[in-house]
Design a protein around this motif. Structure first.
Motif, short mmCIF file in Angstrom:
data_model
loop_
_atom_site.label_atom_id
_atom_site.label_comp_id
_atom_site.label_asym_id
_atom_site.label_seq_id
_atom_site.Cartn_x
_atom_site.Cartn_y
_atom_site.Cartn_z
N GLN A 303 43.47 51.29 35.02
CA GLN A 303 42.05 50.93 35.51
C GLN A 303 41.31 50.96 36.72
O GLN A 303 40.01 50.56 37.07
CB GLN A 303 43.39 49.58 36.41
N ARG A 304 41.52 52.09 37.26
CA ARG A 304 41.51 52.87 38.36
C ARG A 304 40.09 53.35 37.48
O ARG A 304 38.91 53.34 37.72
CB ARG A 304 42.14 54.02 39.38
N VAL A 307 37.43 50.59 36.46
CA VAL A 307 36.93 50.08 37.94
C VAL A 307 35.53 51.58 38.35
O VAL A 307 34.28 51.15 38.64
CB VAL A 307 37.42 50.12 38.94
N SER A 326 33.86 45.75 49.67
CA SER A 326 34.45 45.39 48.51
C SER A 326 35.47 45.46 47.32
O SER A 326 36.63 46.58 46.81
CB SER A 326 34.02 43.93 47.98
N MET A 327 33.81 46.83 46.58
CA MET A 327 34.45 47.88 45.43
C MET A 327 35.81 49.11 46.20
O MET A 327 36.41 49.61 45.97
CB MET A 327 33.22 49.08 45.18
N SER A 329 37.99 48.45 48.86
CA SER A 329 38.96 47.93 49.43
C SER A 329 39.52 47.67 48.02
O SER A 329 41.06 47.70 47.83
CB SER A 329 38.61 46.59 50.15
N ARG A 330 39.21 47.64 46.61
CA ARG A 330 39.66 47.28 45.24
C ARG A 330 40.32 48.73 44.94
O ARG A 330 41.62 48.55 44.20
CB ARG A 330 38.29 46.24 44.54
#
Length: 379
Positions: A303-304, A307, A326-327, A329-330
């Protein structure tokens, strides 16, 4: 004008760093000009050295300057990716199984490595036997000193006092076995590492070619593909040093049990019980827990990476829409979860390593404590 001249000088300065500039046009550094490149003196492909001396000139050169591609020794033709992958492709067409298709590339090296490791195991097992005979010889020498007037030993000893030279023979044999065992172990690990490098190169090349063919069609994400190429393929190289332990460990276990049984008798049962507790009770539980954490960590890693790739590829959109926080923090949320799994895996790995290190201590305490206790009770 002055500005035009300044820009022209700036262009001349930056031209030396452009890709079009050849390395031969640049003046070599003073400490590099005195050193001759090792490309012409490299070891020929297929060169075998008992002492691994082929890498010594390269190590010496690395202490003087940064190594370039032409400074490295040449690869064997059988170790090059093109040859290995070509053999893999021909085998994979006949048997569409990765494990079977890899056999022609690694089987010969793995077989020779197994033979050398077997010789190493024989040398290691022979060491205690030689030491035991050496101790018996010391007892015989003491008996010789006690019976110096007779010139011969009592009937329970097999040697006469005139054969003391046998101790020097045993010392030489022990030294030779250690040297041979060290050479066998070093070359066994080298051959197994070569086999693992062949397998890793084949897997990474196959994954890359598969990704090019199935780009945009396959359901796998970019993070999963990169994890397969960067992490999962590397596991083959990490496992290589312990592959020979899979077959040699049971053999050594049986041999050592037989030798201990001949020496200490029924007290060996206590040591076997302690060892069985570690092997069949504690180790499986720790391994299951570690594998579960590892699978969860790899999912978070996928996932990391996914992203991160999306962020890099869509950086203009992220900057235009102001999605930096936002990105961020994600990514930090995924990374924090991943760090929790990594930390838990490290704790379990440390616990498992401690148990492995103390296992022999518990076995020795239980075995020899029981031996002393049984001897006291029977006495």
């Amino acid at each position: 004008s002055a500005s035009t001249t300044g820009f022209r000088n700036l262009g001349d300065r930056t031209a030396c760093f452009s890709p079009q500039t050849r390395r031969s046009q640049l003046a070599p550094l003073p400490h590099m000009a005195e050193i001759k490149p090792r490309g012409a003196d490299a070891a020929p492909p297929g060169y075998f050295s008992l002492w691994f001396s082929a890498i010594v000139p390269t190590n010496k050169l690395a202490h003087k300057r940064r190594l370039e591609e032409e400074d490295l020794p040449g690869l064997m033709e059988t170790d090059k990716v093109a040859a290995v992958y070509s053999s893999f492709q021909s085998s994979y067409k006949a048997t569409p199984l990765v494990g079977r298709a890899l056999r022609p590339a690694v089987l010969r090296l793995a077989g020779v490595s197994a033979v050398l490791y077997g010789l190493y195991v024989g040398c290691i097992v022979g060491g205690p036997l030689i030491l035991r005979r050496f101790l018996e010889l010391i007892v015989e020498e003491q008996a010789c000193d006690a019976h110096a007037g007779n010139g011969t030993l009592p009937t329970e000893y097999g040697l006469s006092c005139d054969e003391r030279w046998f101790g020097y023979v045993l010392a030489v044999i022990l030294l030779v076995t250690r040297i041979i065992g060290s050479f066998c172990l070093s070359h066994s690990e080298m051959l197994m590492t070569r086999a693992a490098l062949r397998a890793r190169s084949v897997l990474m090349t196959g994954l890359f070619r598969k990704c090019l063919r199935l780009s945009g069609v396959h359901e796998s994400s970019t993070g999963q593909i990169q994890t397969l190429m960067a992490i999962d393929a590397e596991v083959v190289l990490m496992v290589a040093p312990v592959v020979n332990m899979l077959w040699s460990a049971p053999v050594q276990f049986v041999i050592y049990l037989v030798l201990l049984g001949l020496l200490i008798g029924k007290a060996l049962g206590v040591g076997i019980a302690v060892m069985a507790f570690f092997l069949f009770v504690i180790s499986p539980q720790v391994s299951k827990r570690l594998l579960k954490i590892r699978r969860e960590q790899l999912k978070l890693t996928d996932q990391r990476v996914k992203v991160t790739n999306e962020l890099v590829q869509g950086m203009r959109v992220v900057k235009l829409c102001g999605w930096e926080e936002s990105m961020k923090s994600r990514l930090l949320a995924i990374r924090s979860k991943e760090m929790v799994k990594i930390r838990a895996g490290r704790y379990i790995t440390a616990l498992f390593s401690t148990l492995l290190a103390t296992q022999l201590l518990f076995v020795a305490v239980g075995t020899f404590g029981s031996y002393v206790g049984f001897g006291t009770l029977t006495g």
